[in-house]
Design a protein around this motif. Structure first.
Motif, mmCIF file in Angstrom:
data_model
loop_
_atom_site.group_PDB
_atom_site.id
_atom_site.type_symbol
_atom_site.label_atom_id
_atom_site.label_comp_id
_atom_site.label_asym_id
_atom_site.label_seq_id
_atom_site.Cartn_x
_atom_site.Cartn_y
_atom_site.Cartn_z
ATOM 1 N N GLY A 30 -5.972 -10.714 3.856
ATOM 2 C CA GLY A 30 -6.924 -9.986 4.520
ATOM 3 C C GLY A 30 -6.488 -8.913 5.248
ATOM 4 O O GLY A 30 -7.372 -7.939 5.277
ATOM 5 N N GLU A 31 -5.192 -8.773 5.455
ATOM 6 C CA GLU A 31 -4.833 -7.667 6.165
ATOM 7 C C GLU A 31 -4.088 -6.575 5.090
ATOM 8 O O GLU A 31 -3.797 -6.955 4.094
ATOM 9 C CB GLU A 31 -3.565 -7.876 7.093
ATOM 10 N N VAL A 32 -4.131 -5.395 5.560
ATOM 11 C CA VAL A 32 -3.730 -4.121 4.854
ATOM 12 C C VAL A 32 -2.257 -4.140 4.888
ATOM 13 O O VAL A 32 -1.880 -4.000 6.119
ATOM 14 C CB VAL A 32 -4.723 -2.831 4.743
ATOM 15 N N ILE A 33 -1.555 -3.191 4.155
ATOM 16 C CA ILE A 33 -0.329 -2.645 4.227
ATOM 17 C C ILE A 33 -0.538 -1.446 5.177
ATOM 18 O O ILE A 33 -1.019 -0.619 4.651
ATOM 19 C CB ILE A 33 0.261 -2.317 3.073
ATOM 20 N N PRO A 34 0.071 -1.324 6.445
ATOM 21 C CA PRO A 34 -0.148 0.100 7.291
ATOM 22 C C PRO A 34 0.455 1.116 6.373
ATOM 23 O O PRO A 34 1.345 1.198 5.696
ATOM 24 C CB PRO A 34 0.769 -0.283 8.253
ATOM 25 N N ALA A 35 -0.208 2.185 6.597
ATOM 26 C CA ALA A 35 0.205 3.665 6.005
ATOM 27 C C ALA A 35 1.569 3.973 6.426
ATOM 28 O O ALA A 35 2.051 4.869 5.725
ATOM 29 C CB ALA A 35 -0.950 4.528 6.443
ATOM 30 N N ASP A 36 1.976 3.683 7.502
ATOM 31 C CA ASP A 36 3.430 4.125 8.102
ATOM 32 C C ASP A 36 4.290 3.193 7.749
ATOM 33 O O ASP A 36 5.501 3.394 8.368
ATOM 34 C CB ASP A 36 3.204 4.247 9.622
ATOM 35 N N THR A 37 4.182 2.258 7.037
ATOM 36 C CA THR A 37 5.254 1.320 6.407
ATOM 37 C C THR A 37 6.304 2.032 5.713
ATOM 38 O O THR A 37 5.938 2.977 4.685
ATOM 39 C CB THR A 37 4.738 0.297 5.559
ATOM 40 N N ASP A 38 7.450 1.655 5.850
ATOM 41 C CA ASP A 38 8.836 2.336 5.288
ATOM 42 C C ASP A 38 9.037 1.654 3.898
ATOM 43 O O ASP A 38 9.418 2.157 2.921
ATOM 44 C CB ASP A 38 9.873 2.524 6.036
ATOM 45 N N LEU A 39 9.192 0.195 4.146
ATOM 46 C CA LEU A 39 9.495 -0.827 3.193
ATOM 47 C C LEU A 39 8.755 -1.901 2.912
ATOM 48 O O LEU A 39 8.279 -2.474 4.150
ATOM 49 C CB LEU A 39 10.973 -1.338 3.299
ATOM 50 N N VAL A 40 8.192 -2.043 1.858
ATOM 51 C CA VAL A 40 7.251 -3.218 1.547
ATOM 52 C C VAL A 40 8.292 -4.323 0.899
ATOM 53 O O VAL A 40 8.975 -4.028 -0.141
ATOM 54 C CB VAL A 40 6.083 -3.086 0.591
ATOM 55 N N ILE A 41 8.474 -5.604 1.360
ATOM 56 C CA ILE A 41 9.039 -6.707 0.770
ATOM 57 C C ILE A 41 7.979 -7.657 0.357
ATOM 58 O O ILE A 41 7.246 -8.384 0.975
ATOM 59 C CB ILE A 41 9.823 -7.392 1.577
ATOM 60 N N ILE A 42 8.043 -8.038 -1.005
ATOM 61 C CA ILE A 42 7.326 -9.135 -1.658
ATOM 62 C C ILE A 42 8.481 -10.219 -1.843
ATOM 63 O O ILE A 42 9.391 -10.131 -2.513
ATOM 64 C CB ILE A 42 6.818 -8.790 -3.052
ATOM 65 N N PRO A 43 8.043 -11.326 -1.074
ATOM 66 C CA PRO A 43 9.226 -12.378 -0.892
ATOM 67 C C PRO A 43 9.111 -13.376 -2.247
ATOM 68 O O PRO A 43 8.237 -13.209 -3.105
ATOM 69 C CB PRO A 43 8.836 -13.059 0.302
ATOM 70 N N GLY A 44 9.775 -14.431 -2.223
ATOM 71 C CA GLY A 44 9.816 -15.366 -3.016
ATOM 72 C C GLY A 44 8.716 -16.198 -3.176
ATOM 73 O O GLY A 44 7.850 -16.452 -2.201
ATOM 74 N N THR A 45 8.226 -16.997 -4.223
ATOM 75 C CA THR A 45 7.067 -17.795 -4.083
ATOM 76 C C THR A 45 7.390 -19.010 -5.156
ATOM 77 O O THR A 45 8.114 -18.874 -6.059
ATOM 78 C CB THR A 45 5.963 -17.140 -4.844
ATOM 79 N N LYS A 46 6.625 -20.228 -4.919
ATOM 80 C CA LYS A 46 6.747 -21.232 -5.601
ATOM 81 C C LYS A 46 6.117 -21.203 -6.939
ATOM 82 O O LYS A 46 6.414 -21.875 -7.996
ATOM 83 C CB LYS A 46 6.216 -22.478 -5.018
ATOM 84 N N SER A 47 5.035 -20.153 -7.022
ATOM 85 C CA SER A 47 4.269 -19.895 -8.374
ATOM 86 C C SER A 47 3.920 -18.459 -8.492
ATOM 87 O O SER A 47 2.983 -18.132 -7.975
ATOM 88 C CB SER A 47 2.845 -20.872 -8.057
ATOM 89 N N THR A 48 4.686 -17.951 -9.330
ATOM 90 C CA THR A 48 4.541 -16.414 -9.389
ATOM 91 C C THR A 48 3.138 -15.741 -9.994
ATOM 92 O O THR A 48 2.721 -14.962 -9.377
ATOM 93 C CB THR A 48 5.777 -15.805 -10.401
ATOM 94 N N ILE A 49 2.726 -16.709 -10.987
ATOM 95 C CA ILE A 49 1.388 -15.997 -11.584
ATOM 96 C C ILE A 49 0.272 -16.412 -10.223
ATOM 97 O O ILE A 49 -0.335 -15.555 -10.297
ATOM 98 C CB ILE A 49 1.291 -16.877 -12.783
ATOM 99 N N ALA A 50 0.317 -17.537 -9.865
ATOM 100 C CA ALA A 50 -0.800 -18.006 -8.831
ATOM 101 C C ALA A 50 -0.707 -17.064 -7.816
ATOM 102 O O ALA A 50 -1.733 -16.296 -7.249
ATOM 103 C CB ALA A 50 -0.790 -19.077 -8.536
#
Length: 481
Positions: free
Chosen positions: A282-302
């Protein structure tokens, strides 16, 4: 060749940290000591020297003991893949994916493997400190139990019960646990600990005496809250930090619903020059972000479906249009590609989903899992690093011609043509101080000279000293048999 088991009145009462601290305290007292957890449920895993995987907490506890992590330290690891099913890892290797209701039938047959691993650890150490799972008060799960009293009785291992006063009701937690268990299980418990106390412990003296009087168990101490525990790698997603730091370089990490190996982020969260935010649903990626990290997951598609449900795909596209950067690790790397296929239904229902489209790669899920430690060279900086791979699926495509790193001469990961989107299967990369510093500089951040590993070691020493001050450590060790 003795053993002692720490069980808890519930999940997240601090068992893992207590065991890590006791392991380091016993090591400093001159014992050869090893950790053990019969059954663990966690998506935060570590790759062992013998080529398997165990819970991250047992890897930290092994570090506290001054020894290499081994699959015997956590012979049964459950990795949730959905709300009702999980992957079953036995002595480091995946053996099945089952629904929760079917695991109950599988459990009794796993006790042999549990006792085998426990026996090997006992045979080559002075002391084994065992961690329970959840709570022995869950008597509805007692039949076939291998995690708590079922193991303790099979291994003849004395138990100390830890309660969490920080969440309230610790008197009822401990006395109530005794009340619901049968006599034979209660006979295995030799004492109790009160954990996470804030304030003046003298104010709890009457409550402490009441627990001892009502249970007949010996009290081994009241442990004040150990704030520095946040600097240790966490295993439970309940412990995910909200963020850390107030530096100028801003990193946003997407807290996926099935997030895995999230301790990848810990070293970045401790960098003084970084302000790291863990974004919840429910939170948004702040506009002043320099780097976004998408971490690991146990279920990629889900979790790709979950990511889109939060609107993070739209936020990420806007972030990249503004000139921001993105890094995907493991499952996050797979999501950044153009498609993810699971024709055999390895992670769930068979199918295919469009990726976020920021890397020219495609991923296909396969039943075989890659489990390996890796020595790599980061291509953008030329810096060496160590990490590990723990994933299913193969990724390939045009952007693989610009690898993130080289591992034994093999290209690993991918980078977009403009250099602003990066993906890698390597976990643990940011624990390497020189690499982390160079990586931050290469993407516009600043390095601080933080020595992450040395900080973890110092925190373990401080934890051991904390327990030595407030707990009858000698009495606990004497209790072991």
């Amino acid at each position: 060749m003795k053993a002692l088991m720490i069980q808890g009145t519930g999940s997240n009462v601090g068992k893992s940290v207590l065991v890590a601290g006791l392991c380091r305290a016993a090591k400093l007292r001159g014992f050869s000591v090893a950790p053990f957890k019969p059954q663990n449920m966690s998506n935060n895993a570590a790759v062992t020297a013998d080529g398997g995987e165990i819970g991250r907490a047992q890897a930290l506890q092994a570090l506290a003991c001054g020894i290499e992590p081994h699959t015997d330290m956590n012979p049964v690891l459950l990795k949730p893949e959905s709300e009702t099913g999980c992957q079953v890892i036995v002595q480091g290797k995946r053996v099945a994916t089952v629904k929760a209701r079917d695991y109950a039938a599988l459990k009794p047959g796993l006790m042999t493997s549990v006792l085998e691993s426990f026996g090997r650890l006992k045979s080559c150490n002075d002391l084994v400190i065992v961690e329970g799972a959840g709570s022995p008060a869950e008597v509805n799960l007692r039949a076939g139990d291998i995690a708590n009293m079922g193991f303790a009785r099979a291994a003849d291992c004395p138990v100390v019960l830890a309660g969490d006063i920080d969440r309230g009701g610790v008197i009822a937690q401990i006395i109530g646990t005794q009340a619901v268990m049968d006599g034979a299980d209660n006979a295995m418990i030799s004492g109790f600990l009160v954990n996470k106390f804030r304030g003046d412990p003298a104010l709890f003296a009457d409550g402490y005496q009441l627990i001892a009087a009502r249970t007949g168990w010996r009290g081994f101490g009241v442990v004040p809250y150990f704030d520095a525990a946040s600097r240790l790698p966490a295993e439970d997603a309940l412990d995910l930090p909200k963020g850390g730091g107030s530096g100028a370089y801003r990193i946003a990490v997407l807290a996926l619903s099935r997030i895995a190996n999230f301790d990848d982020i810990d070293p970045l969260a401790q960098e003084p020059g970084v302000a790291l935010t863990m974004l919840r649903a429910g939170e948004v990626i702040p506009a002043d972000t320099d780097l976004v990290i998408i971490p690991g997951t146990k279920s990629t598609i889900a979790d790709l479906v979950f990511l889109r449900a939060q609107g993070w795909d739209i936020d990420l596209a806007a972030h990249l249009r503004r000139g921001g950067k993105a890094l995907g690790i493991c499952g996050g790397y797979q999501m950044l590609g153009t498609s993810v296929r699971d024709p055999q239904g390895v992670e769930g229902p068979a199918g295919e989903i469009s990726g976020l489209g920021h890397l020219a790669i495609e991923t296909e899920m396969t039943p075989d899992k890659r489990l390996t430690r890796a020595h790599a060279i980061h291509q953008a900086t030329g810096l060496a690093m160590q990490g590990y791979e723990i994933h299913i699926g193969r990724s390939d495509g045009q952007d693989r011609q610009r690898p993130f790193a080289m591992v034994n001469g093999r290209p690993e990961g991918a980078i977009s043509s403009d250099g602003r989107v990066m993906g890698s299967y390597l976990h643990g990369m940011f624990s390497n101080d020189a690499f982390r510093a160079g990586f931050l500089r290469s993407i516009g951040g600043q390095s601080s000279g933080l020595h992450y590993g040395a900080g973890v070691e110092a925190t373990l020493d401080a934890l051991a000293a904390h327990l030595e001050k407030h707990v009858d450590v000698a009495g606990l060790i004497a209790l072991a048999r």
